[in-house]
Scaffold this motif. Structure first.
Motif, PDB file in Angstrom:
ATOM      1  N   UNK A 191       0.830  -1.191   0.000  1.00  0.00           N
ATOM      2  CA  UNK A 191       0.000   0.000   0.000  1.00  0.00           C
ATOM      3  C   UNK A 191       0.871   1.250   0.000  1.00  0.00           C
ATOM      4  N   UNK A 192       0.260   2.356  -0.411  1.00  0.00           N
ATOM      5  CA  UNK A 192       0.976   3.635  -0.315  1.00  0.00           C
ATOM      6  C   UNK A 192       1.482   4.122  -1.646  1.00  0.00           C
ATOM      7  N   UNK A 193       1.035   5.300  -2.039  1.00  0.00           N
ATOM      8  CA  UNK A 193       1.456   5.863  -3.328  1.00  0.00           C
ATOM      9  C   UNK A 193       2.826   6.529  -3.248  1.00  0.00           C
ATOM     10  N   UNK A 194       3.390   6.623  -2.039  1.00  0.00           N
ATOM     11  CA  UNK A 194       4.694   7.275  -1.893  1.00  0.00           C
ATOM     12  C   UNK A 194       5.836   6.274  -1.852  1.00  0.00           C
ATOM     13  N   UNK A 195       5.536   4.986  -1.964  1.00  0.00           N
ATOM     14  CA  UNK A 195       6.603   3.984  -1.976  1.00  0.00           C
ATOM     15  C   UNK A 195       7.558   4.271  -3.130  1.00  0.00           C
ATOM     16  N   UNK A 196       8.858   4.378  -2.878  1.00  0.00           N
ATOM     17  CA  UNK A 196       9.791   4.729  -3.948  1.00  0.00           C
ATOM     18  C   UNK A 196       9.983   3.602  -4.947  1.00  0.00           C
ATOM     19  N   UNK A 240      14.305  -4.568   4.412  1.00  0.00           N
ATOM     20  CA  UNK A 240      13.779  -4.411   5.769  1.00  0.00           C
ATOM     21  C   UNK A 240      12.591  -3.463   5.871  1.00  0.00           C
ATOM     22  N   UNK A 241      12.514  -2.487   4.979  1.00  0.00           N
ATOM     23  CA  UNK A 241      11.440  -1.489   5.073  1.00  0.00           C
ATOM     24  C   UNK A 241      10.306  -1.777   4.094  1.00  0.00           C
ATOM     25  N   UNK A 242      10.639  -2.032   2.839  1.00  0.00           N
ATOM     26  CA  UNK A 242       9.605  -2.196   1.826  1.00  0.00           C
ATOM     27  C   UNK A 242       9.053  -3.621   1.762  1.00  0.00           C
ATOM     28  N   UNK A 310      12.614 -10.224  10.439  1.00  0.00           N
ATOM     29  CA  UNK A 310      13.734 -10.151   9.507  1.00  0.00           C
ATOM     30  C   UNK A 310      14.764  -9.101   9.903  1.00  0.00           C
ATOM     31  N   UNK A 311      14.665  -8.613  11.142  1.00  0.00           N
ATOM     32  CA  UNK A 311      15.687  -7.672  11.616  1.00  0.00           C
ATOM     33  C   UNK A 311      16.982  -8.408  11.931  1.00  0.00           C
ATOM     34  N   UNK A 312      16.875  -9.702  12.248  1.00  0.00           N
ATOM     35  CA  UNK A 312      18.043 -10.530  12.536  1.00  0.00           C
ATOM     36  C   UNK A 312      18.090 -11.665  11.540  1.00  0.00           C
ATOM     37  N   UNK A 313      19.215 -11.820  10.863  1.00  0.00           N
ATOM     38  CA  UNK A 313      19.409 -12.924   9.929  1.00  0.00           C
ATOM     39  C   UNK A 313      20.904 -13.192   9.838  1.00  0.00           C
ATOM     40  N   UNK A 314      21.298 -14.417  10.049  1.00  0.00           N
ATOM     41  CA  UNK A 314      22.712 -14.731  10.005  1.00  0.00           C
ATOM     42  C   UNK A 314      22.963 -16.223   9.928  1.00  0.00           C
ATOM     43  N   UNK A 315      24.206 -16.577   9.646  1.00  0.00           N
ATOM     44  CA  UNK A 315      24.634 -17.973   9.559  1.00  0.00           C
ATOM     45  C   UNK A 315      25.856 -18.177  10.431  1.00  0.00           C
TER      46      UNK A 315
END
Length: 354
Positions: A191-196, A240-242, A310-315
């Motif tokens: 949603x959102x028309x301002x999404x880049x 992370x944002x979109x 998804x703020x933390x992801x690692x191996x």
């Protein structure tokens, strides 16, 4: 075509299209009504009465209208197909000749550029899509999806993993009517028309642009990271944002992609490994978080760290000398290694060719 001939053609084409404000107003008025008198043109436009005659004679000299010297004089529209028939051939020939002489400018492989031209932004979007070798992340409007549909289909056919975000969600093509799997691996709507507008190829070559910039708003802009280390900013913003705030999934490829696989994004890598399950081996090229030195790690994946946000992801990879090395994405701080490229295999660490 010689240079003199090309120059002459450009002058002729330029002269035909070099209409002033009054000429444009008068021409459009006459086209709309078929024929008008000078007084009628003055009434229907903002052209001062004394300027009408000079204006229509200029249009007549260009072959855009005919003048009937009656009382009152009538200005008659010429069919645009006839008026521009000669110039259309000249224009096509001129563009072909200019294209043959065009030399693409060399670009600094670490360049960061700010652009405001809609045509330049569209050109860079196309270049980013074509540059992807194994991973492509995109945030596009429905209009841009239509424009680059064939380019995306080619990338998909070449084995590129394509994450496609369509915005605004209300205008996204219906999955029952549009074959998303032809152009991407996964498609979501936000949603959102301002999404880049965003495109990232292999975590490096990337572009960020406002939707306003693509509507020729001169107060807006696009930023190009051409093989720049700063490209991770766009990649991280997308991931992370979109991507994580997308309203719904439009389509997803449920087929199992073969191993070995290549990743630029640690989040995409971790999510895929969790979904696939089983035992994995990794070859990772990156940089030591503490010393900044380049490192190549090969070994077995012994742990996966991931949070639903998804703020933390690692191996964690057990290297061939027995050391356990924690792997993070670009700009990692807590892990041992900041990964630039990750290769995952099933039976052994994949070979790495820089």
């Amino acid at each position: 075509m010689t240079t003199d001939d090309l120059r002459s053609t450009m002058e002729r084409v330029g002269e035909r299209f070099n209409l002033g404000e009054y000429e444009i107003e008068a021409y459009l008025a006459v086209l709309e009504h078929g024929q008008l008198t000078a007084s009628e043109i003055a009434d229907r436009t903002e052209i001062p009465q004394p300027r009408v005659y000079d204006t229509v004679r200029s249009l007549s000299d260009r072959g855009l209208v005919e003048l009937r010297e009656s009382r009152p004089m009538k200005i008659i529209a010429v069919d645009p197909d006839d008026a521009y028939s000669e110039i259309k051939g000249s224009l096509t020939e001129m563009i072909d000749e200019l294209e043959s002489r065009y030399t693409a400018p060399a670009r600094d492989t670490e360049a960061v550029s700010l652009v405001k031209s809609r045509s330049t932004i569209l050109r860079y979007l196309e270049e980013v899509i074509e540059a992807a070798e194994y991973e492509l992340a995109l945030s596009l409007t429905p209009e841009l999806l239509e424009r680059f549909e064939d380019k995306l289909a080619t990338a998909q056919q070449n084995g590129v993993s394509v994450e496609l975000l369509i915005t605004p969600a209300a205008e996204a093509p219906d999955p029952d009517e549009f074959d998303y799997m032809r152009v991407c691996t996964t498609a979501r709507a936000r949603r959102g028309i301002t999404t880049p507008v965003v495109a990232v190829a292999d975590g490096e070559y990337s572009i960020y642009a406002t939707q306003d910039a693509l509507r020729d708003d001169q107060d807006r802009y696009g930023v190009i990271f051409n093989r720049s280390a700063l490209g991770f900013l766009v990649s991280g913003f997308f991931g992370t944002v979109l991507w994580t705030t997308a309203a719904r999934t439009l389509a997803a490829d449920g087929t199992e992609r073969p191993f070995p696989r290549r990743y630029a994004s640690i989040r995409r890598c971790v999510k895929n490994l969790i979904e696939a399950g089983g035992e994995f081996y990794a070859t990772i090229q990156g940089r030591d978080v503490t010393t900044g030195e380049s490192r190549l790690i090969r070994g077995k994946v012994v742990d996966i760290a991931f949070e639903a946000s998804e703020e933390v992801a690692g191996l964690t990879v057990e290297s061939q000398d027995g050391e356990e090395v924690t792997i993070g994405g670009q700009v990692a701080a807590f892990e041992d290694l900041e990964a630039y490229e990750i290769r995952i295999g099933r039976d052994e660490p994949p070979e790495f060719e820089p």
